[in-house]
Design a protein around this motif. Sequence first.
Motif, PDB file in Angstrom:
ATOM      1  N   CYS A  69      10.534  34.132 -22.773  1.00  0.00           N
ATOM      2  CA  CYS A  69      10.365  35.053 -23.180  1.00  0.00           C
ATOM      3  C   CYS A  69       9.421  34.507 -24.600  1.00  0.00           C
ATOM      4  O   CYS A  69       9.228  33.171 -25.123  1.00  0.00           O
ATOM      5  N   ASN A  70       8.404  34.829 -25.129  1.00  0.00           N
ATOM      6  CA  ASN A  70       7.568  33.857 -25.760  1.00  0.00           C
ATOM      7  C   ASN A  70       6.940  33.639 -27.731  1.00  0.00           C
ATOM      8  O   ASN A  70       6.958  33.320 -28.580  1.00  0.00           O
ATOM      9  N   PHE A  71       8.744  34.205 -27.739  1.00  0.00           N
ATOM     10  CA  PHE A  71       8.553  34.642 -29.555  1.00  0.00           C
ATOM     11  C   PHE A  71      10.765  33.420 -29.280  1.00  0.00           C
ATOM     12  O   PHE A  71      10.695  33.278 -30.026  1.00  0.00           O
ATOM     13  N   CYS A  72      10.319  32.417 -28.203  1.00  0.00           N
ATOM     14  CA  CYS A  72      11.583  30.963 -28.151  1.00  0.00           C
ATOM     15  C   CYS A  72      10.957  30.543 -28.167  1.00  0.00           C
ATOM     16  O   CYS A  72      10.686  29.791 -27.267  1.00  0.00           O
ATOM     17  N   ALA A  73      11.451  29.375 -28.738  1.00  0.00           N
ATOM     18  CA  ALA A  73      11.352  27.964 -28.854  1.00  0.00           C
ATOM     19  C   ALA A  73      12.412  27.088 -28.683  1.00  0.00           C
ATOM     20  O   ALA A  73      12.857  25.815 -28.518  1.00  0.00           O
ATOM     21  N   PHE A  74      13.374  27.825 -28.460  1.00  0.00           N
ATOM     22  CA  PHE A  74      14.615  27.063 -27.934  1.00  0.00           C
ATOM     23  C   PHE A  74      14.738  26.573 -26.423  1.00  0.00           C
ATOM     24  O   PHE A  74      14.962  25.017 -25.718  1.00  0.00           O
ATOM     25  N   TYR A  75      14.614  27.310 -24.970  1.00  0.00           N
ATOM     26  CA  TYR A  75      13.783  27.243 -23.780  1.00  0.00           C
ATOM     27  C   TYR A  75      13.241  25.777 -23.072  1.00  0.00           C
ATOM     28  O   TYR A  75      12.302  24.954 -23.679  1.00  0.00           O
ATOM     29  N   ARG A  76      13.552  24.987 -22.385  1.00  0.00           N
ATOM     30  CA  ARG A  76      12.415  24.237 -22.126  1.00  0.00           C
ATOM     31  C   ARG A  76      12.528  24.337 -19.968  1.00  0.00           C
ATOM     32  O   ARG A  76      13.208  25.243 -20.040  1.00  0.00           O
ATOM     33  N   PRO A  77      11.699  24.733 -19.476  1.00  0.00           N
ATOM     34  CA  PRO A  77      11.149  25.140 -18.309  1.00  0.00           C
ATOM     35  C   PRO A  77      12.017  24.244 -17.318  1.00  0.00           C
ATOM     36  O   PRO A  77      12.530  23.133 -17.641  1.00  0.00           O
ATOM     37  N   VAL A  78      12.260  25.242 -16.521  1.00  0.00           N
ATOM     38  CA  VAL A  78      13.170  24.217 -14.848  1.00  0.00           C
ATOM     39  C   VAL A  78      12.319  22.742 -14.562  1.00  0.00           C
ATOM     40  O   VAL A  78      11.280  22.583 -14.945  1.00  0.00           O
ATOM     41  N   GLY A  79      13.267  21.571 -14.439  1.00  0.00           N
ATOM     42  CA  GLY A  79      12.576  20.649 -14.557  1.00  0.00           C
ATOM     43  C   GLY A  79      12.083  19.109 -16.112  1.00  0.00           C
ATOM     44  O   GLY A  79      11.823  18.344 -15.769  1.00  0.00           O
ATOM     45  N   SER A  80      12.691  20.120 -17.003  1.00  0.00           N
ATOM     46  CA  SER A  80      12.220  19.247 -17.579  1.00  0.00           C
ATOM     47  C   SER A  80      13.106  18.506 -18.290  1.00  0.00           C
ATOM     48  O   SER A  80      13.453  18.200 -17.918  1.00  0.00           O
TER      49      SER A  80
END
Length: 403
Positions: A69-80
């Motif tokens: 989601c482009n409003f989310c600062a929390f997530y990290r992509p798979v493999g980060s």
Amino acid sequence: MPNITALADKVRAGARLDAGDALDLYLHAPTPLLGRLADLVRARKHPEPIVTYIIDRNVNYTNVCVAKCNFCAFYRPVGSPEGYVLGFDELFRKIDETIAVGGVQLLMQGGHNPDLPLTWYEDLFRAIKERYPSFKLHALSPPEVIHLSRLSQLPVPTVISRLIAAGLDSIPGGGAEILVDRVRRLLHCYGKATADEWLDVMRHAHRAGLRTTATMMYGTVETEAERLEHLFRLRALQDETGGFTAFITWSYQPDHTELAGSEATGLDYLRTLAIARIVLDNFDNLQASWVTQGGKVGQLSLAYGANDMGSVMIEENVVRAAGASYCMDEAEIVRNIEDAGFTAKRRNMHYDILGDPIFRARDVPRMLELATARAEGDTSVPDELANYPARSRSGKQLRVISH
């Protein structure tokens, strides 16, 4: 110009507003009038001058997410390298700390992690209930349930019944954003759940006997009419099932997000809260969002329709990632409630009153900042992950390396 006096009289008479009426009030009523009308509706539902709050902990069990989601600062992509999954022992420790300050439940939400199958959640919930039989699990927002349904290729009602069997007590209202698909497409959250899909998870949860909450995050790309469409969709489902205990709205937090932009004002928040109280005539409880607005606007919310100060939280990671870091422990929440002229009472998720503030009965350490999911730089991989098949390439490699 709409006849605001006639609309105000309609609210005072206890009549239901339609979408056109609500939009006219929202756009044109003076803010003090909107507040007085919302306060009137609140007082009708809650004639006793009591404002409630809950002591629970808000834990984000993983930040790995495929939704993007482009409003989310929390997530990290798979493999980060910054991605994490909390271990069962880490979660037990957080529960112990929560119980120590009088907490009664875990609010557990996280990213859509392709390497955590349904069985991981079932085993975690069972392990928690085995150790803490009376502790409540308020967990997995509708998009997470949909994610698990897709991962397991099982229908949503089956996923819900399996989670209930494992110990799920209630479902939080996260991931609703704005329940209008035009908006969801622009926010890149249409793929994780359409408006109908979000509502459908809640419908199935209510049918299965679970109570849930509902939320709205406003201030991104939606129009005022779309905010109201969101409220009317919630009202219609509540008419059908009666399963929502409360509604919470907060403003989009733009810092460190892809969408960027600016945050809506405190005034906009109070007007939005007030119209929600007026429109959602079948919701008993409205929470103040001090987490995004701060304690003073949170306190002011009690004059604009809110009858609940939400959660002490103890921990928060998502809003903090976007730059907001307000913290209020029980003593601070109670002070805000009492300074506004109300009596403060602890509650559970079902809004049963549990009693007076804990800190007045025994020593509770003051909490001056919210905890985080993990200490910075902690990249440990929980041992139990080896028991579950990974789907992503990086997840498979990680499990081979760590074992």
